[in-house]
Design a protein around this motif. Structure first.
Motif, short mmCIF file in Angstrom:
data_model
loop_
_atom_site.label_atom_id
_atom_site.label_comp_id
_atom_site.label_asym_id
_atom_site.label_seq_id
_atom_site.Cartn_x
_atom_site.Cartn_y
_atom_site.Cartn_z
N GLY A 111 9.52 15.54 1.19
CA GLY A 111 9.19 15.10 -0.16
C GLY A 111 9.39 13.61 -0.35
N ILE A 112 10.45 13.07 0.26
CA ILE A 112 10.68 11.62 0.18
C ILE A 112 9.50 10.88 0.82
CG2 ILE A 112 12.14 9.73 0.99
CD1 ILE A 112 14.51 11.69 0.84
N GLY A 113 9.07 11.34 1.99
CA GLY A 113 7.94 10.70 2.65
C GLY A 113 6.67 10.78 1.82
N PHE A 114 6.43 11.94 1.23
CA PHE A 114 5.24 12.10 0.40
C PHE A 114 5.28 11.20 -0.82
CE2 PHE A 114 2.73 14.62 -2.78
CZ PHE A 114 1.51 14.44 -2.17
N GLY A 115 6.46 11.05 -1.41
CA GLY A 115 6.58 10.16 -2.56
C GLY A 115 6.26 8.72 -2.22
N LEU A 116 6.72 8.25 -1.07
CA LEU A 116 6.42 6.88 -0.66
C LEU A 116 4.93 6.67 -0.44
CD1 LEU A 116 9.30 6.22 1.92
CD2 LEU A 116 9.23 5.58 -0.50
N THR A 117 4.27 7.64 0.19
CA THR A 117 2.84 7.47 0.50
C THR A 117 1.97 7.54 -0.74
OG1 THR A 117 2.60 9.84 0.97
CG2 THR A 117 3.11 8.40 2.83
N THR A 118 2.32 8.40 -1.69
CA THR A 118 1.46 8.56 -2.86
C THR A 118 1.46 7.32 -3.74
OG1 THR A 118 3.30 9.71 -3.96
CG2 THR A 118 1.58 11.08 -2.95
N VAL A 119 2.63 6.75 -3.98
CA VAL A 119 2.69 5.57 -4.84
C VAL A 119 2.04 4.36 -4.17
CG1 VAL A 119 4.23 3.92 -5.98
CG2 VAL A 119 4.71 6.36 -6.10
N THR A 120 2.36 4.13 -2.89
CA THR A 120 1.77 2.98 -2.21
C THR A 120 0.26 3.16 -2.05
OG1 THR A 120 2.37 3.99 -0.08
CG2 THR A 120 3.84 2.32 -0.96
N GLY A 121 -0.19 4.38 -1.77
CA GLY A 121 -1.62 4.62 -1.62
C GLY A 121 -2.39 4.33 -2.89
N SER A 122 -1.85 4.78 -4.04
CA SER A 122 -2.53 4.54 -5.32
C SER A 122 -2.46 3.06 -5.71
CB SER A 122 -1.90 5.40 -6.41
OG SER A 122 -2.01 6.77 -6.11
N ALA A 123 -1.30 2.43 -5.52
CA ALA A 123 -1.15 1.02 -5.90
C ALA A 123 -2.05 0.12 -5.06
CB ALA A 123 0.31 0.59 -5.74
N LEU A 124 -2.24 0.47 -3.79
CA LEU A 124 -3.09 -0.36 -2.93
C LEU A 124 -4.55 -0.32 -3.35
CD1 LEU A 124 -1.45 0.25 0.55
CD2 LEU A 124 -1.84 -1.98 -0.53
N VAL A 125 -4.97 0.76 -4.01
CA VAL A 125 -6.33 0.78 -4.54
C VAL A 125 -6.52 -0.38 -5.51
CG1 VAL A 125 -7.97 2.07 -5.98
CG2 VAL A 125 -6.61 3.26 -4.26
N ALA A 126 -5.56 -0.54 -6.42
CA ALA A 126 -5.66 -1.63 -7.40
C ALA A 126 -5.42 -3.00 -6.76
CB ALA A 126 -4.66 -1.39 -8.53
N ARG A 319 -4.41 -0.32 -18.60
CA ARG A 319 -3.47 -0.56 -19.70
C ARG A 319 -2.30 -1.44 -19.30
NH1 ARG A 319 -2.78 4.61 -23.74
NH2 ARG A 319 -4.94 4.60 -24.50
N VAL A 320 -2.26 -1.87 -18.05
CA VAL A 320 -1.17 -2.75 -17.60
C VAL A 320 -1.76 -3.98 -16.93
CG1 VAL A 320 0.46 -0.84 -17.27
CG2 VAL A 320 -0.96 -1.61 -15.34
N PRO A 321 -1.02 -5.09 -16.92
CA PRO A 321 -1.48 -6.27 -16.16
C PRO A 321 -1.32 -6.03 -14.67
CG PRO A 321 0.68 -6.66 -17.13
CD PRO A 321 0.22 -5.34 -17.67
N PRO A 322 -1.96 -6.85 -13.84
CA PRO A 322 -1.92 -6.62 -12.39
C PRO A 322 -0.52 -6.53 -11.80
CG PRO A 322 -3.64 -8.20 -12.92
CD PRO A 322 -2.90 -7.94 -14.19
N TYR A 323 0.44 -7.28 -12.34
CA TYR A 323 1.78 -7.22 -11.74
C TYR A 323 2.50 -5.91 -12.06
CZ TYR A 323 3.17 -8.82 -16.43
OH TYR A 323 3.36 -8.96 -17.79
N ARG A 324 1.88 -5.04 -12.89
CA ARG A 324 2.46 -3.74 -13.19
C ARG A 324 1.69 -2.60 -12.51
NH1 ARG A 324 7.59 -4.36 -15.03
NH2 ARG A 324 7.69 -5.84 -16.76
N TYR A 325 0.83 -2.89 -11.56
CA TYR A 325 0.10 -1.82 -10.87
C TYR A 325 1.05 -0.83 -10.19
CZ TYR A 325 -4.42 -4.19 -11.45
OH TYR A 325 -5.56 -4.76 -11.97
N GLY A 326 2.12 -1.36 -9.59
CA GLY A 326 3.09 -0.46 -8.96
C GLY A 326 3.74 0.46 -9.97
N LEU A 327 4.04 -0.06 -11.15
CA LEU A 327 4.62 0.76 -12.21
C LEU A 327 3.65 1.85 -12.66
CD1 LEU A 327 6.97 1.09 -14.33
CD2 LEU A 327 5.61 -0.41 -15.82
N ALA A 328 2.39 1.48 -12.86
CA ALA A 328 1.39 2.46 -13.27
C ALA A 328 1.20 3.54 -12.21
CB ALA A 328 0.06 1.77 -13.56
N SER A 329 1.13 3.13 -10.95
CA SER A 329 0.96 4.09 -9.86
C SER A 329 2.14 5.04 -9.78
CB SER A 329 0.79 3.34 -8.53
OG SER A 329 0.74 4.24 -7.45
N ALA A 330 3.36 4.50 -9.91
CA ALA A 330 4.55 5.35 -9.84
C ALA A 330 4.56 6.36 -10.98
CB ALA A 330 5.81 4.48 -9.89
#
Length: 400
Positions: A111-126, A319-330
């Motif tokens: 689950g820890i591994g899956f959590g890391l991949t999902t957030v980084t994968g979505s954030a990298l789209v933006a 709804r967020v500025p670019p520096y908040r993409y990680g926050l939105a993805s998480a």
């Protein structure tokens, strides 16, 4: 030069991301319905089988909350590679154990591994795409996640029952580890959570609440479907295939519509209604012992799930500025996966009491309860989009 030639959707870096996401998703989806069956086959109760899924998603959510911080320290590519490693490496060990406790520990690590991949994968789209391509980019990334689920969810159950449970464990261990290769070939990028002059994180989190609720509720329903459909419906392989196929269609179509309408968020109410109708249909199918009704209901739910997944993520990015993409993805990933984990545990508790029909009925009701927040999001989008369209038209008239 044509529009398609200029798009970043076919760039080297975005395609590397898609390859890593596909490897991750194969390892995740193929094992998802197999582990509860393996636990029950080993003598555990259905509640324990659901708890395995719930614990997997609990550690997923905890990892997702810390991923924006970790990605700032390690960068996105190392965080993504570490996630693929943690997701895949423990999987073969399930073949050597049948006791609940060590299986729960391995599920937590994965689950820890899956959590890391999902957030980084979505954030990298933006991070890798311009804003006007976020809808289609998110849709394409969704296809990379969903297509392995389309094949893996039913194939995992079939392979385990007709071939070998340990063989499935080895398969779902090797493929995610291979995803480390394209992940490490990505450029050095790291999430930045705060701008030089500060920011307003509380206000930005409040702006994400409406789409977050829709994503959480549909994730809860998905947890119920994946965990308990194989235990309650004779045509479960076809139902899971229908869910995956419709999810694939819904997510990609939602991305195309979002980019063309330039109004992400307007599709959320339709997604909620489709998903709730599908869950209610599954409850009716179980009551009537109708396998084909269950397949149709699964398709309805999958379509709604795909629409909500994509539209909620895109509206969060907008709804967020670019520096908040990680926050939105998480936040988006916590909603989807937290809902899944709670669905597996909560619906599992209902299954052991009133039964499967009541459990899926409750799932449908919980999803329908977020229709009002979804409508509010859509109306706000219409109000903000209308002036933009009018301004563009006025500029065009002035130039004419």
């Amino acid at each position: 030069m044509s529009r398609s030639a200029n798009t970043a959707l076919y760039s080297r870096n975005f395609l590397l991301l898609i390859c890593a996401v596909v490897c991750m998703s194969i390892g995740y989806a193929t094992l998802l319905p197999v582990l509860p069956l393996w636990a029950v086959r080993g003598g555990a109760s259905e509640f324990v089988g659901g708890t395995m899924s719930g614990l997997f998603m609990a550690t997923t959510v905890l990892a997702q909350l810390g991923t924006p911080w970790l990605s700032r320290k390690l960068g996105y590519r190392l965080t993504l590679a570490l996630g693929c490693l943690l997701l895949g490496a423990p999987a073969p060990l399930f073949g050597f154990i049948t006791d609940a406790e060590p299986m729960l520990v391995l599920s937590a690590i994965r689950g820890i591994g899956f959590g890391l991949t999902t957030v980084t994968g979505s954030a990298l789209v933006a991070e890798l795409l311009p804003r006007h391509e976020l809808g289609r980019g998110s849709g394409l990334q969704g296809v990379a996640v969903t297509l392995p689920q389309l094949v893996g969810l039913p194939a995992g159950v079939w392979l385990a029952e007709n071939w070998s449970y340990p063989g499935v464990f080895w398969l779902t261990g090797i493929v995610p580890v291979l995803g480390c290769v394209p992940a490490l070939l990505l450029p050095r990028l790291s999430g930045q959570l705060t701008p030089p002059g500060g920011g307003r994180p509380i206000a930005q989190l409040r702006a994400l609440l409406g789409p977050w609720l829709a994503a959480f509720a549909v994730g809860l329903g998905y947890g119920a479907v994946v965990t308990f459909v194989p235990m309650s419906i004779s045509t479960s392989v076809l139902v899971l295939l229908a869910v995956g196929s419709a999810m694939l269609l819904g997510r990609w179509a939602s991305g195309v519509v979002a980019d063309r309408m330039l109004a992400p968020g307007q599709q959320l109410p339709a997604g909620v209604l489709l998903g709730a109708a599908g869950l209610a249909g599954i409850a009716l199918a179980i009551a009537a012992s109708s396998g084909w009704l269950a397949v149709l209901a699964g398709a309805l739910f999958g379509l709604g799930y795909g629409v909500i997944q994509n539209d909620a993520l895109v509206v969060m990015f907008h709804r967020v500025p670019p520096y908040r993409y990680g926050l939105a993805s998480a936040n988006w990933n916590v909603a989807i996966d937290g809902g899944y984990g709670l669905g597996a545990v909560l619906i599992g508790a209902i299954v052991t009491g009133p039964g499967f029909v009541a459990a899926f009925g409750v799932s449908a009701g919980l999803l329908l309860a977020v229709l009002l927040p979804a409508v509010v999001v859509a109306r706000r989008v219409r109000r903000t989009a209308a002036p933009e369209r009018d301004d563009s038209r006025d500029v065009a008239l002035d130039r004419a």
